[in-house]
Write a protein that holds these residues in place. Structure first.
Motif, PDB file in Angstrom:
ATOM      1  N   ALA A  72      -9.027  -9.768   7.949  1.00 22.48           N
ATOM      2  CA  ALA A  72      -7.085 -10.511   8.252  1.00 22.48           C
ATOM      3  C   ALA A  72      -6.339  -9.614   7.472  1.00 22.48           C
ATOM      4  O   ALA A  72      -5.032  -9.474   8.183  1.00 22.48           O
ATOM      5  CB  ALA A  72      -7.436 -11.943   8.291  1.00 22.48           C
ATOM      6  N   TYR A  73      -6.379  -9.804   6.439  1.00 25.15           N
ATOM      7  CA  TYR A  73      -5.158  -8.435   5.257  1.00 25.15           C
ATOM      8  C   TYR A  73      -5.607  -7.642   6.186  1.00 25.15           C
ATOM      9  O   TYR A  73      -4.155  -7.117   5.698  1.00 25.15           O
ATOM     10  CB  TYR A  73      -6.264  -9.234   3.904  1.00 25.15           C
ATOM     11  N   TYR A  74      -6.224  -6.699   5.774  1.00 23.56           N
ATOM     12  CA  TYR A  74      -6.745  -5.470   6.790  1.00 23.56           C
ATOM     13  C   TYR A  74      -5.533  -5.352   7.664  1.00 23.56           C
ATOM     14  O   TYR A  74      -4.680  -4.295   8.072  1.00 23.56           O
ATOM     15  CB  TYR A  74      -8.265  -4.971   6.847  1.00 23.56           C
ATOM     16  N   ARG A  75      -5.787  -5.886   9.325  1.00 21.77           N
ATOM     17  CA  ARG A  75      -4.872  -6.189   9.941  1.00 21.77           C
ATOM     18  C   ARG A  75      -3.604  -6.441   9.316  1.00 21.77           C
ATOM     19  O   ARG A  75      -2.381  -5.522   9.969  1.00 21.77           O
ATOM     20  CB  ARG A  75      -5.558  -6.716  11.552  1.00 21.77           C
ATOM     21  N   LEU A  76      -3.542  -7.488   8.348  1.00 19.25           N
ATOM     22  CA  LEU A  76      -1.636  -7.016   8.002  1.00 19.25           C
ATOM     23  C   LEU A  76      -0.906  -6.576   7.196  1.00 19.25           C
ATOM     24  O   LEU A  76       0.138  -6.558   7.596  1.00 19.25           O
ATOM     25  CB  LEU A  76      -1.629  -8.848   6.990  1.00 19.25           C
ATOM     26  N   ILE A  77      -1.834  -5.493   6.716  1.00 17.37           N
ATOM     27  CA  ILE A  77      -1.313  -4.721   6.056  1.00 17.37           C
ATOM     28  C   ILE A  77      -0.613  -3.858   6.438  1.00 17.37           C
ATOM     29  O   ILE A  77       0.375  -3.336   6.531  1.00 17.37           O
ATOM     30  CB  ILE A  77      -2.305  -4.423   4.571  1.00 17.37           C
ATOM     31  N   ALA A  78      -1.963  -3.159   7.954  1.00 15.24           N
ATOM     32  CA  ALA A  78      -1.401  -2.161   9.169  1.00 15.24           C
ATOM     33  C   ALA A  78       0.033  -2.559   9.558  1.00 15.24           C
ATOM     34  O   ALA A  78       0.252  -2.008   9.969  1.00 15.24           O
ATOM     35  CB  ALA A  78      -2.644  -2.053   9.421  1.00 15.24           C
ATOM     36  N   GLN A  79      -0.119  -3.289   9.522  1.00 14.00           N
ATOM     37  CA  GLN A  79       1.105  -3.989  10.679  1.00 14.00           C
ATOM     38  C   GLN A  79       2.741  -3.953   9.535  1.00 14.00           C
ATOM     39  O   GLN A  79       3.544  -3.941  10.092  1.00 14.00           O
ATOM     40  CB  GLN A  79       0.965  -5.642  10.987  1.00 14.00           C
ATOM     41  N   GLN A  80       2.208  -3.754   7.923  1.00 12.98           N
ATOM     42  CA  GLN A  80       3.342  -4.227   7.226  1.00 12.98           C
ATOM     43  C   GLN A  80       3.237  -3.549   6.172  1.00 12.98           C
ATOM     44  O   GLN A  80       3.593  -4.170   4.803  1.00 12.98           O
ATOM     45  CB  GLN A  80       3.622  -6.440   6.646  1.00 12.98           C
ATOM     46  N   PRO A  81       3.484  -2.392   5.898  1.00 12.08           N
ATOM     47  CA  PRO A  81       3.308  -1.491   4.929  1.00 12.08           C
ATOM     48  C   PRO A  81       4.593  -0.954   4.215  1.00 12.08           C
ATOM     49  O   PRO A  81       4.329  -0.800   2.887  1.00 12.08           O
ATOM     50  CB  PRO A  81       3.438  -0.241   6.408  1.00 12.08           C
ATOM     51  N   ASP A  82       5.254  -1.778   4.365  1.00 14.71           N
ATOM     52  CA  ASP A  82       6.184  -1.838   3.438  1.00 14.71           C
ATOM     53  C   ASP A  82       6.113  -2.839   2.126  1.00 14.71           C
ATOM     54  O   ASP A  82       7.238  -3.235   1.423  1.00 14.71           O
ATOM     55  CB  ASP A  82       7.528  -2.332   4.021  1.00 14.71           C
ATOM     56  N   ILE A  83       5.296  -3.594   2.597  1.00 14.52           N
ATOM     57  CA  ILE A  83       4.994  -4.992   0.841  1.00 14.52           C
ATOM     58  C   ILE A  83       3.752  -4.347   0.163  1.00 14.52           C
ATOM     59  O   ILE A  83       3.309  -3.920   0.362  1.00 14.52           O
ATOM     60  CB  ILE A  83       4.365  -6.308   1.850  1.00 14.52           C
ATOM     61  N   HIS A  84       4.125  -5.280  -0.782  1.00 18.00           N
ATOM     62  CA  HIS A  84       3.595  -4.956  -1.864  1.00 18.00           C
ATOM     63  C   HIS A  84       2.575  -5.978  -1.941  1.00 18.00           C
ATOM     64  O   HIS A  84       2.993  -6.873  -2.161  1.00 18.00           O
ATOM     65  CB  HIS A  84       4.278  -4.443  -3.340  1.00 18.00           C
ATOM     66  N   TRP A  85       1.183  -5.542  -1.631  1.00 16.11           N
ATOM     67  CA  TRP A  85       0.153  -6.497  -1.158  1.00 16.11           C
ATOM     68  C   TRP A  85      -0.852  -6.755  -3.103  1.00 16.11           C
ATOM     69  O   TRP A  85      -1.367  -5.666  -3.626  1.00 16.11           O
ATOM     70  CB  TRP A  85      -0.958  -6.675  -0.517  1.00 16.11           C
ATOM     71  N   ILE A  86      -0.352  -8.146  -3.835  1.00 15.84           N
ATOM     72  CA  ILE A  86      -1.570  -8.139  -4.507  1.00 15.84           C
ATOM     73  C   ILE A  86      -2.741  -8.917  -4.394  1.00 15.84           C
ATOM     74  O   ILE A  86      -2.380  -9.459  -3.882  1.00 15.84           O
ATOM     75  CB  ILE A  86      -1.012  -8.831  -6.211  1.00 15.84           C
ATOM     76  N   PHE A  87      -3.800  -8.684  -4.703  1.00 17.83           N
ATOM     77  CA  PHE A  87      -5.011  -9.515  -4.265  1.00 17.83           C
ATOM     78  C   PHE A  87      -5.865  -9.481  -6.000  1.00 17.83           C
ATOM     79  O   PHE A  87      -5.674  -8.705  -6.697  1.00 17.83           O
ATOM     80  CB  PHE A  87      -6.413  -8.444  -3.367  1.00 17.83           C
ATOM     81  N   MET A  88      -5.463 -10.749  -6.184  1.00 15.03           N
ATOM     82  CA  MET A  88      -6.768 -11.265  -7.275  1.00 15.03           C
ATOM     83  C   MET A  88      -7.995 -11.970  -6.346  1.00 15.03           C
ATOM     84  O   MET A  88      -8.557 -12.504  -6.116  1.00 15.03           O
ATOM     85  CB  MET A  88      -6.360 -12.809  -7.771  1.00 15.03           C
ATOM     86  N   VAL A  89      -8.879 -10.781  -7.298  1.00  8.88           N
ATOM     87  CA  VAL A  89     -10.211 -10.554  -6.983  1.00  8.88           C
ATOM     88  C   VAL A  89     -11.453 -11.080  -8.111  1.00  8.88           C
ATOM     89  O   VAL A  89     -11.419 -10.966  -8.893  1.00  8.88           O
ATOM     90  CB  VAL A  89     -11.021  -9.159  -6.483  1.00  8.88           C
ATOM     91  N   PRO A  90     -12.041 -12.216  -7.724  1.00  9.84           N
ATOM     92  CA  PRO A  90     -13.131 -12.294  -8.124  1.00  9.84           C
ATOM     93  C   PRO A  90     -14.705 -11.136  -7.989  1.00  9.84           C
ATOM     94  O   PRO A  90     -14.708 -11.071  -7.035  1.00  9.84           O
ATOM     95  CB  PRO A  90     -13.917 -14.081  -7.435  1.00  9.84           C
ATOM     96  N   LYS A  91     -14.982 -10.766  -9.680  1.00  7.19           N
ATOM     97  CA  LYS A  91     -16.233 -10.029  -9.402  1.00  7.19           C
ATOM     98  C   LYS A  91     -17.133 -10.472  -8.199  1.00  7.19           C
ATOM     99  O   LYS A  91     -17.432  -8.824  -7.536  1.00  7.19           O
ATOM    100  CB  LYS A  91     -16.861 -10.288 -10.942  1.00  7.19           C
ATOM    101  N   SER A  92     -17.567 -11.501  -7.997  1.00 11.65           N
ATOM    102  CA  SER A  92     -18.107 -11.471  -6.584  1.00 11.65           C
ATOM    103  C   SER A  92     -17.656 -10.318  -5.742  1.00 11.65           C
ATOM    104  O   SER A  92     -19.163 -10.367  -4.637  1.00 11.65           O
ATOM    105  CB  SER A  92     -18.715 -12.968  -6.697  1.00 11.65           C
ATOM    106  N   VAL A  93     -16.676 -10.516  -5.489  1.00 11.42           N
ATOM    107  CA  VAL A  93     -15.975  -9.506  -3.897  1.00 11.42           C
ATOM    108  C   VAL A  93     -15.852  -8.928  -3.709  1.00 11.42           C
ATOM    109  O   VAL A  93     -14.439  -8.680  -3.094  1.00 11.42           O
ATOM    110  CB  VAL A  93     -15.277 -10.832  -3.088  1.00 11.42           C
ATOM    111  N   PHE A  94     -15.310  -8.035  -5.258  1.00  8.78           N
ATOM    112  CA  PHE A  94     -15.409  -6.717  -5.494  1.00  8.78           C
ATOM    113  C   PHE A  94     -14.856  -5.302  -5.096  1.00  8.78           C
ATOM    114  O   PHE A  94     -14.295  -4.458  -4.441  1.00  8.78           O
ATOM    115  CB  PHE A  94     -15.084  -6.467  -7.219  1.00  8.78           C
ATOM    116  N   SER A  95     -16.889  -5.252  -3.921  1.00 10.77           N
ATOM    117  CA  SER A  95     -16.715  -4.355  -2.932  1.00 10.77           C
ATOM    118  C   SER A  95     -16.339  -4.821  -2.361  1.00 10.77           C
ATOM    119  O   SER A  95     -16.098  -3.517  -1.675  1.00 10.77           O
ATOM    120  CB  SER A  95     -18.655  -4.384  -3.162  1.00 10.77           C
ATOM    121  N   LEU A  96     -16.009  -5.820  -1.770  1.00 12.62           N
ATOM    122  CA  LEU A  96     -16.371  -6.231   0.191  1.00 12.62           C
ATOM    123  C   LEU A  96     -14.944  -5.398  -0.336  1.00 12.62           C
ATOM    124  O   LEU A  96     -13.545  -5.259   1.285  1.00 12.62           O
ATOM    125  CB  LEU A  96     -15.873  -7.551   0.396  1.00 12.62           C
ATOM    126  N   ALA A  97     -13.550  -6.569  -1.522  1.00 14.83           N
ATOM    127  CA  ALA A  97     -12.008  -6.009  -1.906  1.00 14.83           C
ATOM    128  C   ALA A  97     -11.578  -4.357  -1.815  1.00 14.83           C
ATOM    129  O   ALA A  97     -10.616  -4.281  -1.080  1.00 14.83           O
ATOM    130  CB  ALA A  97     -11.562  -5.943  -2.550  1.00 14.83           C
TER     131      ALA A  97
END
Length: 235
Positions: A72-97
């Motif tokens: 979902a965020y992949y699609r949102l980022i493509a639509q809103q490239p002027d925003i700084h997106w900061i993701f707080m990532v658990p180690k368990s899903v690091f590869s997905l992120a």
């Protein structure tokens, strides 16, 4: 943006403690940012996203839920490239992120990120901030040994006060619930912060929000206690 208007920011997390911790950090270091709070990507109104310059998102710990959110965020980022997106990532899903979210507009921080790390990422913006936190690239247990040692020294009362703070309760509410004075509750909070070597509320909420804090205070159950969250923090 009109002169004199606040910058708009968004925090997305299912945990009230994440909202409280990040809100404290932003309020202390970036008082010109007005925050809006949501729990999932599906709740984000397009009009609010379009006005935002900063969005901080905590990804779920579970891989299946994180996969859905990342897409979902992949699609949102493509639509809103002027925003700084900061993701707080658990180690368990690091590869997905990394697979879904590594773009010029994004920064990946650890859920155990220090206050300084969060502040630097926000201050530097997507153009200059470190793309991936060193906490995500290094062995996790190396960074968590010290907090474990500190946390084990908390008294039952101190742990109870921190847990209620993590649930979004204020000092007055905690005092009423535990039938103690505000002075006593404040003293227990300050004592806990001293044991944990935390300086200020921002660092306190950052520790509560870390995976170690969540485990130590039994805050994982918060995902089952969302009805207790003060809905005034939501749109």
């Amino acid at each position: 943006m009109l002169p004199g208007r606040c910058k708009q920011g968004i925090i997305v997390s299912t945990l009230p403690v994440m909202h409280n911790g990040l809100e404290a950090i932003i309020a202390q270091h970036f008082p010109d940012i007005e925050l809006h709070h949501f729990q999932r990507s599906a709740e984000l109104p397009s009009v609010v996203v379009q006005r935002a310059s900063l969005i901080i998102i905590e990804l779920p710990f579970e891989a299946e839920e994180a996969q859905t959110e990342c897409e979902a965020y992949y699609r949102l980022i493509a639509q809103q490239p002027d925003i700084h997106w900061i993701f707080m990532v658990p180690k368990s899903v690091f590869s997905l992120a990394v697979e879904h979210l590594m773009r010029p507009e994004t920064t990946l921080l650890a859920t155990t990120e220090t206050v300084e790390g969060v502040v630097n990422a926000v201050r530097l913006g997507c153009a200059r901030a470190e793309r991936i936190s060193q906490l995500l690239l290094s062995p996790y247990n190396v960074h968590m040994q010290e907090p474990v040692r500190f946390a084990s020294t908390l008294t039952i009362s101190e742990r109870q006060v921190l847990r209620l703070l993590g649930k979004g309760w204020g000092i007055n509410q905690i005092a009423q619930l535990l039938k103690k004075s505000n002075k006593t509750i404040s003293a227990q909070k300050n004592s806990a912060m001293k044991r944990l070597s935390l300086k200020g509320n921002a660092e306190m909420y950052a520790w509560i929000n870390s995976l170690q804090g969540v485990k130590e205070l039994n805050l994982l159950s918060l995902q089952k206690e969302k009805a207790e969250w003060n809905t005034s923090h939501q749109m």
